[in-house]
Scaffold this motif. Sequence first.
Motif, PDB file in Angstrom:
ATOM      1  N   GLY A 254     -19.204   3.439  12.304  1.00 36.94           N
ATOM      2  CA  GLY A 254     -18.702   2.385  13.187  1.00 36.94           C
ATOM      3  C   GLY A 254     -18.486   1.121  12.391  1.00 36.94           C
ATOM      4  O   GLY A 254     -17.959   1.176  11.277  1.00 36.94           O
ATOM      5  N   HIS A 255     -18.926  -0.006  12.950  1.00 33.65           N
ATOM      6  CA  HIS A 255     -18.563  -1.266  12.293  1.00 33.65           C
ATOM      7  C   HIS A 255     -19.594  -2.375  12.231  1.00 33.65           C
ATOM      8  O   HIS A 255     -19.625  -3.126  11.275  1.00 33.65           O
ATOM      9  N   GLU A 256     -20.379  -2.550  13.294  1.00 36.79           N
ATOM     10  CA  GLU A 256     -21.127  -3.814  13.365  1.00 36.79           C
ATOM     11  C   GLU A 256     -22.490  -3.712  12.686  1.00 36.79           C
ATOM     12  O   GLU A 256     -23.284  -2.839  13.014  1.00 36.79           O
ATOM     13  N   MET A 289     -20.809   5.647   6.999  1.00 37.14           N
ATOM     14  CA  MET A 289     -19.440   6.151   7.118  1.00 37.14           C
ATOM     15  C   MET A 289     -18.558   5.009   7.596  1.00 37.14           C
ATOM     16  O   MET A 289     -19.003   4.159   8.374  1.00 37.14           O
ATOM     17  N   CYS A 290     -17.322   4.984   7.143  1.00 30.53           N
ATOM     18  CA  CYS A 290     -16.370   3.925   7.527  1.00 30.53           C
ATOM     19  C   CYS A 290     -16.979   2.550   7.260  1.00 30.53           C
ATOM     20  O   CYS A 290     -17.743   2.382   6.319  1.00 30.53           O
ATOM     21  N   CYS A 291     -16.671   1.562   8.104  1.00 33.13           N
ATOM     22  CA  CYS A 291     -17.046   0.187   7.743  1.00 33.13           C
ATOM     23  C   CYS A 291     -18.520  -0.117   7.929  1.00 33.13           C
ATOM     24  O   CYS A 291     -19.078  -0.939   7.200  1.00 33.13           O
ATOM     25  N   THR A 292     -19.190   0.538   8.872  1.00 37.03           N
ATOM     26  CA  THR A 292     -20.639   0.379   8.942  1.00 37.03           C
ATOM     27  C   THR A 292     -21.240   0.822   7.608  1.00 37.03           C
ATOM     28  O   THR A 292     -22.131   0.173   7.061  1.00 37.03           O
ATOM     29  N   ASP A 307     -15.438   8.763   4.422  1.00 33.91           N
ATOM     30  CA  ASP A 307     -14.510   7.831   5.049  1.00 33.91           C
ATOM     31  C   ASP A 307     -14.049   8.365   6.402  1.00 33.91           C
ATOM     32  O   ASP A 307     -14.546   9.392   6.894  1.00 33.91           O
ATOM     33  N   PHE A 308     -13.075   7.673   6.962  1.00 32.99           N
ATOM     34  CA  PHE A 308     -12.576   7.965   8.309  1.00 32.99           C
ATOM     35  C   PHE A 308     -12.282   9.457   8.528  1.00 32.99           C
ATOM     36  O   PHE A 308     -12.650  10.026   9.550  1.00 32.99           O
ATOM     37  N   HIS A 309     -11.642  10.081   7.570  1.00 38.76           N
ATOM     38  CA  HIS A 309     -11.262  11.484   7.737  1.00 38.76           C
ATOM     39  C   HIS A 309     -12.406  12.462   7.508  1.00 38.76           C
ATOM     40  O   HIS A 309     -12.232  13.662   7.661  1.00 38.76           O
ATOM     41  N   GLN A 328     -15.381   1.237  17.240  1.00 41.37           N
ATOM     42  CA  GLN A 328     -14.172   1.345  16.407  1.00 41.37           C
ATOM     43  C   GLN A 328     -14.144   2.531  15.428  1.00 41.37           C
ATOM     44  O   GLN A 328     -15.108   2.761  14.711  1.00 41.37           O
ATOM     45  N   CYS A 329     -13.006   3.196  15.415  1.00 40.46           N
ATOM     46  CA  CYS A 329     -12.684   4.270  14.468  1.00 40.46           C
ATOM     47  C   CYS A 329     -13.559   5.508  14.625  1.00 40.46           C
ATOM     48  O   CYS A 329     -13.712   6.295  13.687  1.00 40.46           O
ATOM     49  N   ILE A 330     -14.150   5.669  15.807  1.00 41.05           N
ATOM     50  CA  ILE A 330     -15.004   6.832  16.050  1.00 41.05           C
ATOM     51  C   ILE A 330     -14.162   7.866  16.805  1.00 41.05           C
ATOM     52  O   ILE A 330     -13.691   7.592  17.909  1.00 41.05           O
ATOM     53  N   VAL A 445      -6.603  -1.754   0.585  1.00 44.80           N
ATOM     54  CA  VAL A 445      -7.480  -1.699   1.764  1.00 44.80           C
ATOM     55  C   VAL A 445      -6.979  -0.656   2.775  1.00 44.80           C
ATOM     56  O   VAL A 445      -5.937  -0.057   2.585  1.00 44.80           O
ATOM     57  N   GLY A 446      -7.734  -0.511   3.829  1.00 47.39           N
ATOM     58  CA  GLY A 446      -7.265   0.294   4.954  1.00 47.39           C
ATOM     59  C   GLY A 446      -7.821   1.697   5.001  1.00 47.39           C
ATOM     60  O   GLY A 446      -8.704   2.075   4.243  1.00 47.39           O
ATOM     61  N   CYS A 447      -7.207   2.456   5.880  1.00 42.15           N
ATOM     62  CA  CYS A 447      -7.782   3.657   6.463  1.00 42.15           C
ATOM     63  C   CYS A 447      -7.386   4.927   5.694  1.00 42.15           C
ATOM     64  O   CYS A 447      -6.959   4.868   4.557  1.00 42.15           O
ATOM     65  N   ASN A 448      -7.514   6.071   6.400  1.00 39.44           N
ATOM     66  CA  ASN A 448      -6.864   7.332   6.024  1.00 39.44           C
ATOM     67  C   ASN A 448      -5.910   7.651   7.168  1.00 39.44           C
ATOM     68  O   ASN A 448      -6.184   7.336   8.321  1.00 39.44           O
ATOM     69  N   THR A 475     -11.653  -2.710   0.153  1.00 41.10           N
ATOM     70  CA  THR A 475     -12.572  -2.734   1.303  1.00 41.10           C
ATOM     71  C   THR A 475     -12.272  -1.509   2.169  1.00 41.10           C
ATOM     72  O   THR A 475     -11.333  -0.769   1.905  1.00 41.10           O
ATOM     73  N   GLY A 476     -13.053  -1.351   3.216  1.00 34.10           N
ATOM     74  CA  GLY A 476     -12.786  -0.324   4.222  1.00 34.10           C
ATOM     75  C   GLY A 476     -12.811   1.075   3.635  1.00 34.10           C
ATOM     76  O   GLY A 476     -13.539   1.362   2.679  1.00 34.10           O
ATOM     77  N   CYS A 477     -11.981   1.950   4.198  1.00 32.86           N
ATOM     78  CA  CYS A 477     -11.995   3.334   3.733  1.00 32.86           C
ATOM     79  C   CYS A 477     -11.330   3.484   2.372  1.00 32.86           C
ATOM     80  O   CYS A 477     -11.526   4.498   1.698  1.00 32.86           O
ATOM     81  N   GLY A 478     -10.561   2.492   1.958  1.00 35.58           N
ATOM     82  CA  GLY A 478     -10.051   2.467   0.585  1.00 35.58           C
ATOM     83  C   GLY A 478     -11.222   2.392  -0.386  1.00 35.58           C
ATOM     84  O   GLY A 478     -11.232   3.054  -1.438  1.00 35.58           O
ATOM     85  N   SER A 518     -16.391  -4.368   4.046  1.00 31.37           N
ATOM     86  CA  SER A 518     -15.782  -3.685   5.190  1.00 31.37           C
ATOM     87  C   SER A 518     -14.427  -4.317   5.495  1.00 31.37           C
ATOM     88  O   SER A 518     -13.965  -5.203   4.778  1.00 31.37           O
ATOM     89  N   CYS A 519     -13.792  -3.880   6.586  1.00 31.11           N
ATOM     90  CA  CYS A 519     -12.464  -4.415   6.912  1.00 31.11           C
ATOM     91  C   CYS A 519     -12.509  -5.901   7.242  1.00 31.11           C
ATOM     92  O   CYS A 519     -11.601  -6.641   6.877  1.00 31.11           O
ATOM     93  N   VAL A 520     -13.552  -6.366   7.966  1.00 31.64           N
ATOM     94  CA  VAL A 520     -13.597  -7.813   8.236  1.00 31.64           C
ATOM     95  C   VAL A 520     -13.782  -8.577   6.923  1.00 31.64           C
ATOM     96  O   VAL A 520     -13.417  -9.750   6.827  1.00 31.64           O
ATOM     97  N   TRP A 552      -2.868   3.310   5.816  1.00 25.47           N
ATOM     98  CA  TRP A 552      -3.316   2.593   7.023  1.00 25.47           C
ATOM     99  C   TRP A 552      -3.047   3.424   8.276  1.00 25.47           C
ATOM    100  O   TRP A 552      -2.121   4.232   8.315  1.00 25.47           O
ATOM    101  N   MET A 553      -3.831   3.211   9.314  1.00 25.47           N
ATOM    102  CA  MET A 553      -3.550   3.889  10.590  1.00 25.47           C
ATOM    103  C   MET A 553      -3.882   3.015  11.790  1.00 25.47           C
ATOM    104  O   MET A 553      -3.311   3.179  12.845  1.00 25.47           O
ATOM    105  N   SER A 554      -4.802   2.054  11.686  1.00 24.84           N
ATOM    106  CA  SER A 554      -5.275   1.419  12.923  1.00 24.84           C
ATOM    107  C   SER A 554      -4.512   0.141  13.242  1.00 24.84           C
ATOM    108  O   SER A 554      -3.836  -0.430  12.379  1.00 24.84           O
ATOM    109  N   GLU A 555      -4.649  -0.302  14.479  1.00 21.95           N
ATOM    110  CA  GLU A 555      -4.025  -1.577  14.872  1.00 21.95           C
ATOM    111  C   GLU A 555      -4.646  -2.722  14.072  1.00 21.95           C
ATOM    112  O   GLU A 555      -4.000  -3.718  13.789  1.00 21.95           O
ATOM    113  N   LYS A 556      -5.921  -2.543  13.715  1.00 26.60           N
ATOM    114  CA  LYS A 556      -6.571  -3.574  12.897  1.00 26.60           C
ATOM    115  C   LYS A 556      -5.816  -3.733  11.583  1.00 26.60           C
ATOM    116  O   LYS A 556      -5.646  -4.842  11.085  1.00 26.60           O
ATOM    117  N   ALA A 557      -5.368  -2.606  11.034  1.00 25.31           N
ATOM    118  CA  ALA A 557      -4.645  -2.670   9.758  1.00 25.31           C
ATOM    119  C   ALA A 557      -3.314  -3.404   9.925  1.00 25.31           C
ATOM    120  O   ALA A 557      -2.852  -4.088   9.010  1.00 25.31           O
TER     121      ALA A 557
END
Length: 639
Positions: A254-256, A289-292, A307-309, A328-330, A445-448, A475-478, A518-520, A552-557
Motif C-alpha cells: 500500500g502506501h501510508e 511491496m509497492c510504496c509502503t 513491485d506492483f506486478h 492504493q495500488c492493491i 519513476v512510476g509503476c508496472n 522512486t516507486g516501483c521503478g 515512494s511516489c510522494v 506508468w499505469m496509475s492516475e497518480k502517475a
Amino acid sequence: MDEKMLTIDLNSQKMIAKAREEGVETMYDRKAGFKSQCGFGLQGVCCRICGMGPCRISPKTPRGLCGADEHTIVGRNFARMVAGGTAAHSDHARDIAHTLALADPNGNYKIRDEAKLIALAKEWDVETEGRDIYDVAHEVAEIALMEFGKPFGTLRFIKNAPEPRQKIWKEYAIEPRAIDREIATIMHSTHIGCTGDIDSLIHMSLRTSMADGWGGSMIGTRLSDILFGTPVPRRTEANLAVLEENKVNIILHGHEPALSEMIVLASEEPDLVALAKEVGADGINLAGMCCTGNEITMRHGVKIAGDFHQQELAIVTGAVEAVIVDVQCIFPALARVADCYHTKFVTTSPKAKITGSTYIEFREEQALDDAKSIVKEAILNFKNRDKSKVLIPELKSGATVGYSVEAVVNQLDRVVNSHIDPAGTVKPLTDCLKSGVLRGAAGVVGCNNAKGVSNEAHVTIMKELIKNDIIVVTTGCGASAAAKFGLMETDAAEKYAGKGLATVCKLVGIPPVLHMGSCVDISRILDLVGAAANYLDMDMCDLPVVGIAPEWMSEKAVAIGCYVVASGIDTYLGIMPPIAGSSRAVDILTSELKDKVGATFTVNTNPKELAATIIEDIEKKRVHFEALVEEKMGVEAEA
Ligand code: SF4
Ligand code: SF4
C-alpha cells in the motif's frame, strides 16, 4: 503465453508458472483475456459523464449527444485522471498531517526529526523559541491541514522553487490554490455542460497537478520525515527470495507509513516474537511491496518483496502468512489469490475495503495496539501453512537505499574541499554537471504496466542512461525494479555505468541509481532539482535533467507527469496516455507546453528507442546549459 514474454523477472516467471500449475488466476492470465482493448478507451474518446451517454467519437459520430467533440472528451477524461491522482496523493498527505496532529511524547507517534520540524515551522512563521516541540508540531500540522482547504492565497511550498520558475507559474496562472479546491474545480469543470475547451482543460490539469507535487506529495514527504525520521543510506535486499521458509512472512503493501511504521514496531515486540517461536517459526519476517515497501525500506531497511506486478505472485509462493494493506495500488484480486493459499489478506482502511478480505480497522489513536492485533493474526496463521505448496524462488539482490535529499548532500560532502567550499550544499553535483563528467540526471519513476513486459522498460532505460553517464534517481516501483536488478548495489557503477558516472559514484560512495523513496517522495526530486537550479542561479528547465515513467499505469502517475512538466522538466513516457483521439491534446502536451512551461511530454513504447531519444535530448539540453554556465561565469568575472 510464454512467461518470458510477460516479465523479465526470473522469480516472477517461476511464480507465474506455479500459479498456472495450481490453477490460480493472476493478472498475467487476465492480460491474455484482454488482448484487444477498446480502441475508444485507448484513444480517450469515450465519455460517460452524464446519463445521456455513454457516447463515443468516430467518423460517423464526431460529437457526443451534448455536442462535445473529441478534444473536449479527451481533455475532460485526462483532467479527471489528474484529479484522481492528485486526490490519492493528497488524501495520503492529509492523513499524515492528522497523524502529526496526534503526535505525543507518550503516544505511539513521536517526533523523530526535530530539526526538520523546526525548519518547516520557521518556513511557515511558526514561533519555535522556548516552545514545547509538540506544541510546534501541532501548529505545523494545523497549517498543513489548512493547505487543503484554505479560502485564499496559493500553496506555501511553491515559494521554495527557483524564482524564474515561480514567475512562469504566475504568468501562466498555474499557481495552485488550496489542494482540495483544485481537485473539486476539475470535477466541476468536467461536469456536462462546463468546460468545452481543450486548452483550458489541460491548463487546469497542470494547475491541479501542481497541487500534488508542490502540495500534497511535498506535505506527505516532509511530515513523514518529521514523524518517522529522514532516511539515511542503509542496506537491504530485494525480490521474492527475501521471504523466509522458517519465519512468519508478513507483506506490507500500500502506501501510508502511519500503518507500516506501527507494524514494524509491533513485529519487534518481545511477546509477539515469542509467540512466533511458540507456533514453530524462527521469528517474524517483514517485507514490503509497492510504496509502503519503499517507505519502510528507506527508513528501516525492511526488505523489498517486490513491485506492483508481484503482489499476487508473492502469495503464490505459499509462504506468506499475511498481506497487510492500507490504500492504493492493491489488486482486489488479492482476495481470490489469498483464498487459494493459507494467506490472510488484511485490509485496514475504511477508504479501501475489499470484498473477501479480512478487515481489521487501523485507528491512529490506538495505533500500536491495532498493529499488534494484526501481526498476531499473521503469526497465528503460520500453523495453517501448507508446506507442499511452498516455493520461494531463489533470486534476490542487495541494495543500498535511503537517499533523501539530506542524505545525498551528506554523501556529496565527502568530495568537498573544506578549505575552499562549504559543506552541506549541492555544489559537487552541479560541478559534475557543469564539467560534463555527469552528462545529466534522470528521475525514473512510476509503476508496472501490463501493456508491456514487466520491468523491461525500467531496467533497459536505467541501464542505458547510466551507461551514458546520466545519473538516475528513482522512486516507486521503478525503485523496486532497480533494486531487484542490482542497480543499487555497491558494484553496480563498475558493472554498468560509463566512466564519468562510475568515477563520481566511487568518489562519493553511491550506487549509480539512487533510491529516493515512494511516489510522494518524487517531491524530494523536485527539491533536489530546485536546489541545484537555485545554486546555479538558473531555472529548473535550464538543467540537463529529465523525468521518465517507463511503465506508468496509475492516475497518480498522470498527475506526477503533469507537475514534473509544469516544473520545467521534460518528461518521457513508455506508455501512451489515452489522449491520441485529440490532435489538439497531443499538440499541447508534446509540443506547445514548451513555450509555456519550458518542458513537454515525449512518448515511445519502445524502451531502447526511448532511451536513445532521452540521451540525445539531454545532450541538446547541455548545449543550452553550458552556454548559460559560461554566460554566468562571464558575469561573475566582470563583477
Ligand atoms: S457529457 Fe456529452 S459526450 Fe459525455 S456522455 Fe453526456 S452527452 Fe455524451
Ligand atoms: S509506482 Fe505506481 S504501481 Fe507502484 S506504488 Fe506507485 S502508483 Fe502504485
